[in-house]
Enzyme design. Structure first.
Site, PDB file in Angstrom:
ATOM      1  N   LEU A  29       0.824  -1.217   0.000  1.00 57.51           N
ATOM      2  CA  LEU A  29       0.000   0.000   0.000  1.00 57.51           C
ATOM      3  C   LEU A  29       0.857   1.266   0.000  1.00 57.51           C
ATOM      4  CD1 LEU A  29      -2.856  -0.966   2.504  1.00 57.51           C
ATOM      5  CD2 LEU A  29      -2.652  -1.442   0.053  1.00 57.51           C
ATOM      6  N   HIS A  33      -3.259   4.104  -2.660  1.00 57.52           N
ATOM      7  CA  HIS A  33      -4.269   3.300  -1.953  1.00 57.52           C
ATOM      8  C   HIS A  33      -4.886   4.123  -0.821  1.00 57.52           C
ATOM      9  CE1 HIS A  33      -1.470   0.088  -3.497  1.00 57.52           C
ATOM     10  NE2 HIS A  33      -2.627  -0.343  -3.944  1.00 57.52           N
ATOM     11  N   GLN A  57      -4.585 -13.138 -12.180  1.00 58.91           N
ATOM     12  CA  GLN A  57      -4.471 -11.993 -13.097  1.00 58.91           C
ATOM     13  C   GLN A  57      -3.043 -11.789 -13.606  1.00 58.91           C
ATOM     14  OE1 GLN A  57      -5.967  -9.254  -9.911  1.00 58.91           O
ATOM     15  NE2 GLN A  57      -4.568  -7.797 -10.831  1.00 58.91           N
ATOM     16  N   GLY A 143      -9.037   2.883  -8.405  1.00 60.55           N
ATOM     17  CA  GLY A 143      -8.280   4.020  -8.917  1.00 60.55           C
ATOM     18  C   GLY A 143      -8.497   4.219 -10.413  1.00 60.55           C
ATOM     19  N   LYS A 145      -6.242   5.238 -12.195  1.00 65.57           N
ATOM     20  CA  LYS A 145      -4.950   4.933 -12.829  1.00 65.57           C
ATOM     21  C   LYS A 145      -5.065   3.683 -13.701  1.00 65.57           C
ATOM     22  CE  LYS A 145      -0.461   3.355 -12.312  1.00 65.57           C
ATOM     23  NZ  LYS A 145      -0.845   1.951 -12.426  1.00 65.57           N
ATOM     24  N   ASP A 146      -5.782   2.680 -13.205  1.00 64.77           N
ATOM     25  CA  ASP A 146      -6.039   1.477 -14.009  1.00 64.77           C
ATOM     26  C   ASP A 146      -7.392   1.676 -14.687  1.00 64.77           C
ATOM     27  OD1 ASP A 146      -3.653  -0.046 -13.318  1.00 64.77           O
ATOM     28  OD2 ASP A 146      -4.483  -0.050 -11.310  1.00 64.77           O
ATOM     29  N   GLN A 149      -9.265  -1.267 -16.285  1.00 67.74           N
ATOM     30  CA  GLN A 149      -9.805  -2.124 -15.220  1.00 67.74           C
ATOM     31  C   GLN A 149     -11.098  -1.504 -14.655  1.00 67.74           C
ATOM     32  OE1 GLN A 149      -7.431  -4.056 -11.959  1.00 67.74           O
ATOM     33  NE2 GLN A 149      -8.091  -2.332 -10.740  1.00 67.74           N
ATOM     34  N   SER A 181       2.291   3.899  -8.014  1.00 68.58           N
ATOM     35  CA  SER A 181       2.027   2.498  -8.347  1.00 68.58           C
ATOM     36  C   SER A 181       2.962   1.629  -7.528  1.00 68.58           C
ATOM     37  CB  SER A 181       2.304   2.281  -9.845  1.00 68.58           C
ATOM     38  OG  SER A 181       2.481   0.906 -10.109  1.00 68.58           O
ATOM     39  N   SER A 182       2.491   0.464  -7.110  1.00 65.72           N
ATOM     40  CA  SER A 182       3.371  -0.449  -6.359  1.00 65.72           C
ATOM     41  C   SER A 182       4.580  -0.830  -7.215  1.00 65.72           C
ATOM     42  CB  SER A 182       2.607  -1.709  -5.956  1.00 65.72           C
ATOM     43  OG  SER A 182       1.454  -1.343  -5.230  1.00 65.72           O
TER      44      SER A 182
END
Ligand code: PAF
Length: 269
Positions: A29, A33, A57, A143, A145-146, A149, A181-182
């Site tokens: 996180l 997040h 995924q 988010g 960002k994706d 998705q 982003s992670s």
């Protein structure tokens, strides 16, 4: 804060709250997040965060094994943000067997990200569907960002008549504009500098109003990166039309694939 780890526990723990939020995550996180959790906390009476690195995924040669994991820090952040329940299942709690039935993302699932990651959205939609059933939220936060998705999740709940609001939260950015982003953790110092080309490309694209000019301006900023796409689509990811559209970018910096997108105003196609 309650921590639940099994399917039986989460199914038995039905919060009485009228407005229940879920924020689904794969852990590691960060502030992005946190912004989803804050939005959920502000909107709803009960907030559940799921932390689950979903194997279905990831493609066979992707980063499932090295995906960053930081459970202790994640739990600490959730506690600090006032989360009510954290759900941290193992893979066999989520997948009692290899699923026979999965969610088909349809034609959009094989475009953009789906062209590069063929089974990705089937895995995402299937786990999101399972987590919606397990947590029964009134609202689920994802988010922007994706963006693909988010679009597919909205389409799934609309097409399957599900009674949950899907809420998109604007992308959280570092001071220099890089989307949080992670996977940013994979970048070396010099790659981190190169990665700023993505938000620069979005900014350059948004100054234009013709689709070809938007895409060309974005592409010019991405020179030297391995670009999968830098394209304009309608807000539901169909062909662009005059009005608000989305500029979407995916590019590799070294071995790390980064995504970003923003709204653009299109005058001519
Ligand atoms: O966006 C993510 O972190 C994941 O795709 C999600 C929605 C948690 C499903 O595993």
């Amino acid at each position: 804060m309650k921590r639940l780890t099994t399917r039986a526990e989460i199914l038995a723990d039905r919060p009485p709250a009228h407005r229940r939020a879920v924020v689904m995550t794969m852990g590691a996180l960060h502030e992005g997040h946190a912004s989803l959790i804050r939005a959920a906390r502000q909107a709803d009476d009960h907030v559940t965060v799921s932390i689950f690195v979903n194997p279905t995924q990831f493609g066979p040669h992707e980063d499932l094994d090295k995906y960053p994991r930081s459970l202790d820090a994640d739990l600490e952040l959730c506690e600090k943000l006032g989360v009510d329940t954290v759900f941290t299942p193992t893979a066999d709690q989520v997948y009692a067997r290899d699923p026979i039935v999965t969610v088909d993302p349809g034609p959009l699932g094989s475009q953009l990200e789906g062209a590069v990651r063929p089974s990705h959205f089937r895995g995402v939609l299937t786990v999101v569907q399972k987590l919606l059933h397990l947590t029964e939220p009134t609202d689920a936060f994802f988010g922007e960002k994706d963006y693909q998705q988010l679009t597919l999740i909205k389409a799934m709940v609309a097409d399957l008549d599900q009674q949950v609001s899907i809420i998109g939260v604007p992308t959280s950015r570092e001071a220099d504009g890089l989307a949080r982003s992670s996977r940013n953790l994979y970048l070396s110092a010099s790659q981190r500098e190169q990665a700023v080309a993505l938000p620069r490309a979005l900014a350059a694209g948004s100054l234009q109003s013709d689709v070809a000019a938007i895409e060309a301006a974005a592409a010019a900023e991405l020179t030297g990166l391995d670009v999968d796409y830098a394209v304009v689509r309608s807000t539901d990811l169909g062909p662009p039309a005059p009005g608000e559209c989305r500029l979407l970018i995916a590019a590799r910096v070294g071995a790390t694939r980064l995504l970003d997108n923003c709204a653009v105003e299109v005058r001519s196609v």
